[in-house]
Design a protein around this motif. Structure first.
Motif, short mmCIF file in Angstrom:
data_model
loop_
_atom_site.label_atom_id
_atom_site.label_comp_id
_atom_site.label_asym_id
_atom_site.label_seq_id
_atom_site.Cartn_x
_atom_site.Cartn_y
_atom_site.Cartn_z
N HIS A 30 61.69 28.84 47.42
CA HIS A 30 60.36 29.20 47.88
C HIS A 30 60.28 30.60 48.48
O HIS A 30 59.21 31.01 48.94
CB HIS A 30 59.88 28.19 48.93
N ALA A 31 61.39 31.34 48.47
CA ALA A 31 61.42 32.65 49.11
C ALA A 31 60.87 33.73 48.19
O ALA A 31 61.53 34.73 47.88
CB ALA A 31 62.84 32.99 49.55
N PHE A 32 59.66 33.52 47.72
CA PHE A 32 59.01 34.51 46.88
C PHE A 32 57.51 34.45 47.12
O PHE A 32 56.97 33.46 47.63
CB PHE A 32 59.30 34.25 45.39
N ARG A 33 56.83 35.54 46.75
CA ARG A 33 55.38 35.56 46.76
C ARG A 33 54.90 35.88 45.36
O ARG A 33 55.59 36.59 44.59
CB ARG A 33 54.83 36.57 47.77
N LEU A 34 53.76 35.37 45.01
CA LEU A 34 53.21 35.54 43.67
C LEU A 34 51.98 36.44 43.77
O LEU A 34 50.99 36.09 44.42
CB LEU A 34 52.84 34.18 43.07
N LEU A 35 52.06 37.59 43.13
CA LEU A 35 50.97 38.55 43.12
C LEU A 35 50.37 38.59 41.72
O LEU A 35 50.97 39.11 40.77
CB LEU A 35 51.48 39.94 43.52
N LEU A 36 49.18 38.03 41.57
CA LEU A 36 48.48 38.02 40.30
C LEU A 36 47.55 39.22 40.24
O LEU A 36 46.78 39.46 41.17
CB LEU A 36 47.67 36.73 40.15
N VAL A 37 47.64 39.98 39.14
CA VAL A 37 46.81 41.17 38.98
C VAL A 37 45.84 40.92 37.83
O VAL A 37 46.23 40.95 36.66
CB VAL A 37 47.65 42.42 38.72
N ASP A 38 44.60 40.67 38.17
CA ASP A 38 43.54 40.45 37.18
C ASP A 38 43.09 41.81 36.65
O ASP A 38 42.53 42.61 37.37
CB ASP A 38 42.37 39.71 37.83
N ASN A 39 43.36 42.04 35.36
CA ASN A 39 43.09 43.35 34.77
C ASN A 39 41.70 43.41 34.12
O ASN A 39 41.54 43.85 32.99
CB ASN A 39 44.18 43.69 33.76
N GLY A 40 40.70 42.93 34.88
CA GLY A 40 39.32 43.01 34.40
C GLY A 40 38.90 41.87 33.51
O GLY A 40 38.08 42.06 32.60
N SER A 41 39.42 40.67 33.77
CA SER A 41 39.09 39.52 32.94
C SER A 41 37.59 39.21 32.97
O SER A 41 36.92 39.41 33.98
CB SER A 41 39.86 38.28 33.41
N THR A 42 37.11 38.68 31.85
CA THR A 42 35.71 38.26 31.76
C THR A 42 35.59 36.75 31.61
O THR A 42 34.49 36.24 31.39
CB THR A 42 35.01 38.95 30.57
N ASP A 43 36.72 36.05 31.70
CA ASP A 43 36.70 34.58 31.61
C ASP A 43 37.00 33.99 32.99
O ASP A 43 36.90 34.66 34.00
CB ASP A 43 37.70 34.09 30.55
N GLU A 44 37.37 32.71 33.01
CA GLU A 44 37.62 32.02 34.28
C GLU A 44 39.11 31.93 34.61
O GLU A 44 39.54 31.05 35.35
CB GLU A 44 37.01 30.61 34.22
N GLY A 45 39.90 32.84 34.06
CA GLY A 45 41.34 32.80 34.28
C GLY A 45 41.74 32.92 35.73
O GLY A 45 42.67 32.25 36.20
N ALA A 46 41.07 33.77 36.49
CA ALA A 46 41.42 33.96 37.90
C ALA A 46 41.19 32.68 38.69
O ALA A 46 42.02 32.30 39.53
CB ALA A 46 40.61 35.11 38.49
N ALA A 47 40.09 32.00 38.43
CA ALA A 47 39.82 30.74 39.13
C ALA A 47 40.84 29.68 38.73
O ALA A 47 41.30 28.90 39.57
CB ALA A 47 38.40 30.27 38.80
#
Length: 257
Positions: A30-47
């Motif tokens: 668990h010794a990690f962090r997850l950084l998601l970089v949304d590169n301008g998505s137009t769908d619901e991927g971020a949610a």
């Protein structure tokens, strides 16, 4: 305290990114962090990603990079990394529960390593086809130790080495095959480590990558080019050919599947 930051750039990956995030959320270490970089998505991927990674709590962060292109998204993510190790992952790849732990362990076992690479397989680890694939990559990694044998979905770096090499920057390399070019630059600060048990499972959904890849001749020349000629290979030979074919990093946003 986190040792690793996983940078995961994505663009319109609804239906895929959730499963990838779930596999990362299920890591034993668990010794990690997850950084998601949304590169301008137009769908619901971020949610979808946020819901899949809810169990991570404040170890999950989603940021938005509006400049198109995976390289720009990775640059944006790297600027926010504060851990000694950084892992680059793809939104359509499954990562086994020991993925992060193996990254940490392999770096700890080899202080001279600048990078740790996973082997891509497409069947269970115990499958003979997978074992054959692993043996093949391990042989290549020994014979051609200075070359890259892992895609951008499978790479981890010492953060300081990656930054000293210039990091991800379209001014240095604006084309596809950035996974091979970055390994060339980082290789000046240490070698890459491969291990037969360090694997990941990319999606097989890509039916054709010819428009954003290299030719057989370019690939063979890369493999056999002496180290002294690699700057020429990337920055004069390959760059000119990719430019003429319009194989810029933004071409990866065009999905044919």
């Amino acid at each position: 305290m986190s040792n690793v930051t996983v940078v995961l750039p994505f663009f319109n990956e609804q239906g895929w990114v959730g499963r990838t995030v779930q596999s990362l959320a299920a890591q034993g270490n668990h010794a990690f962090r997850l950084l998601l970089v949304d590169n301008g998505s137009t769908d619901e991927g971020a949610a979808e990603a946020a819901q899949a990674g809810e169990i991570l709590g404040d170890r999950l962060q989603i940021v938005r990079c509006s400049i198109p292109g995976k390289i720009n998204a990775m640059q944006y993510g790297l600027a926010r990394v504060e851990t000694p190790l950084v892992s680059i992952c793809d939104a359509d790849t499954f990562y086994p529960p020991d993925y992060i732990d193996r990254i940490v362990t392999l770096f700890a076992a080899d202080p001279a390593a600048a990078a740790v690479m996973a082997i891509d397989i497409y069947r269970p680890l115990s499958d003979p086809v997978s074992r054959k694939r692993i043996e093949f990559v391990m042989r290549k990694s020994r014979r051609f130790a200075a070359k890259c044998h892992a895609g951008g979905y499978a790479q981890a770096f010492r953060t300081d080495c990656l930054r000293e090499a210039g990091g991800f920057d379209t001014d240095l390399w604006p084309y596809v095959l950035e996974d091979h070019e970055i390994v060339h630059r980082v290789g000046r600060f240490g070698h890459s480590v491969y291990h037969p048990d360090h694997v990941c499972f990319p999606s097989e959904r890509r039916t054709s990558r010819e428009s954003v890849s290299w030719t057989r001749f370019e690939r063979l020349l890369y493999r056999y080019m002496p180290s002294a000629g690699m700057d020429w290979y990337f920055y004069r030979f390959l760059a000119e050919r990719l430019r003429s074919r319009k194989c810029h990093g933004t071409a990866l946003r065009e999905k044919t599947w």
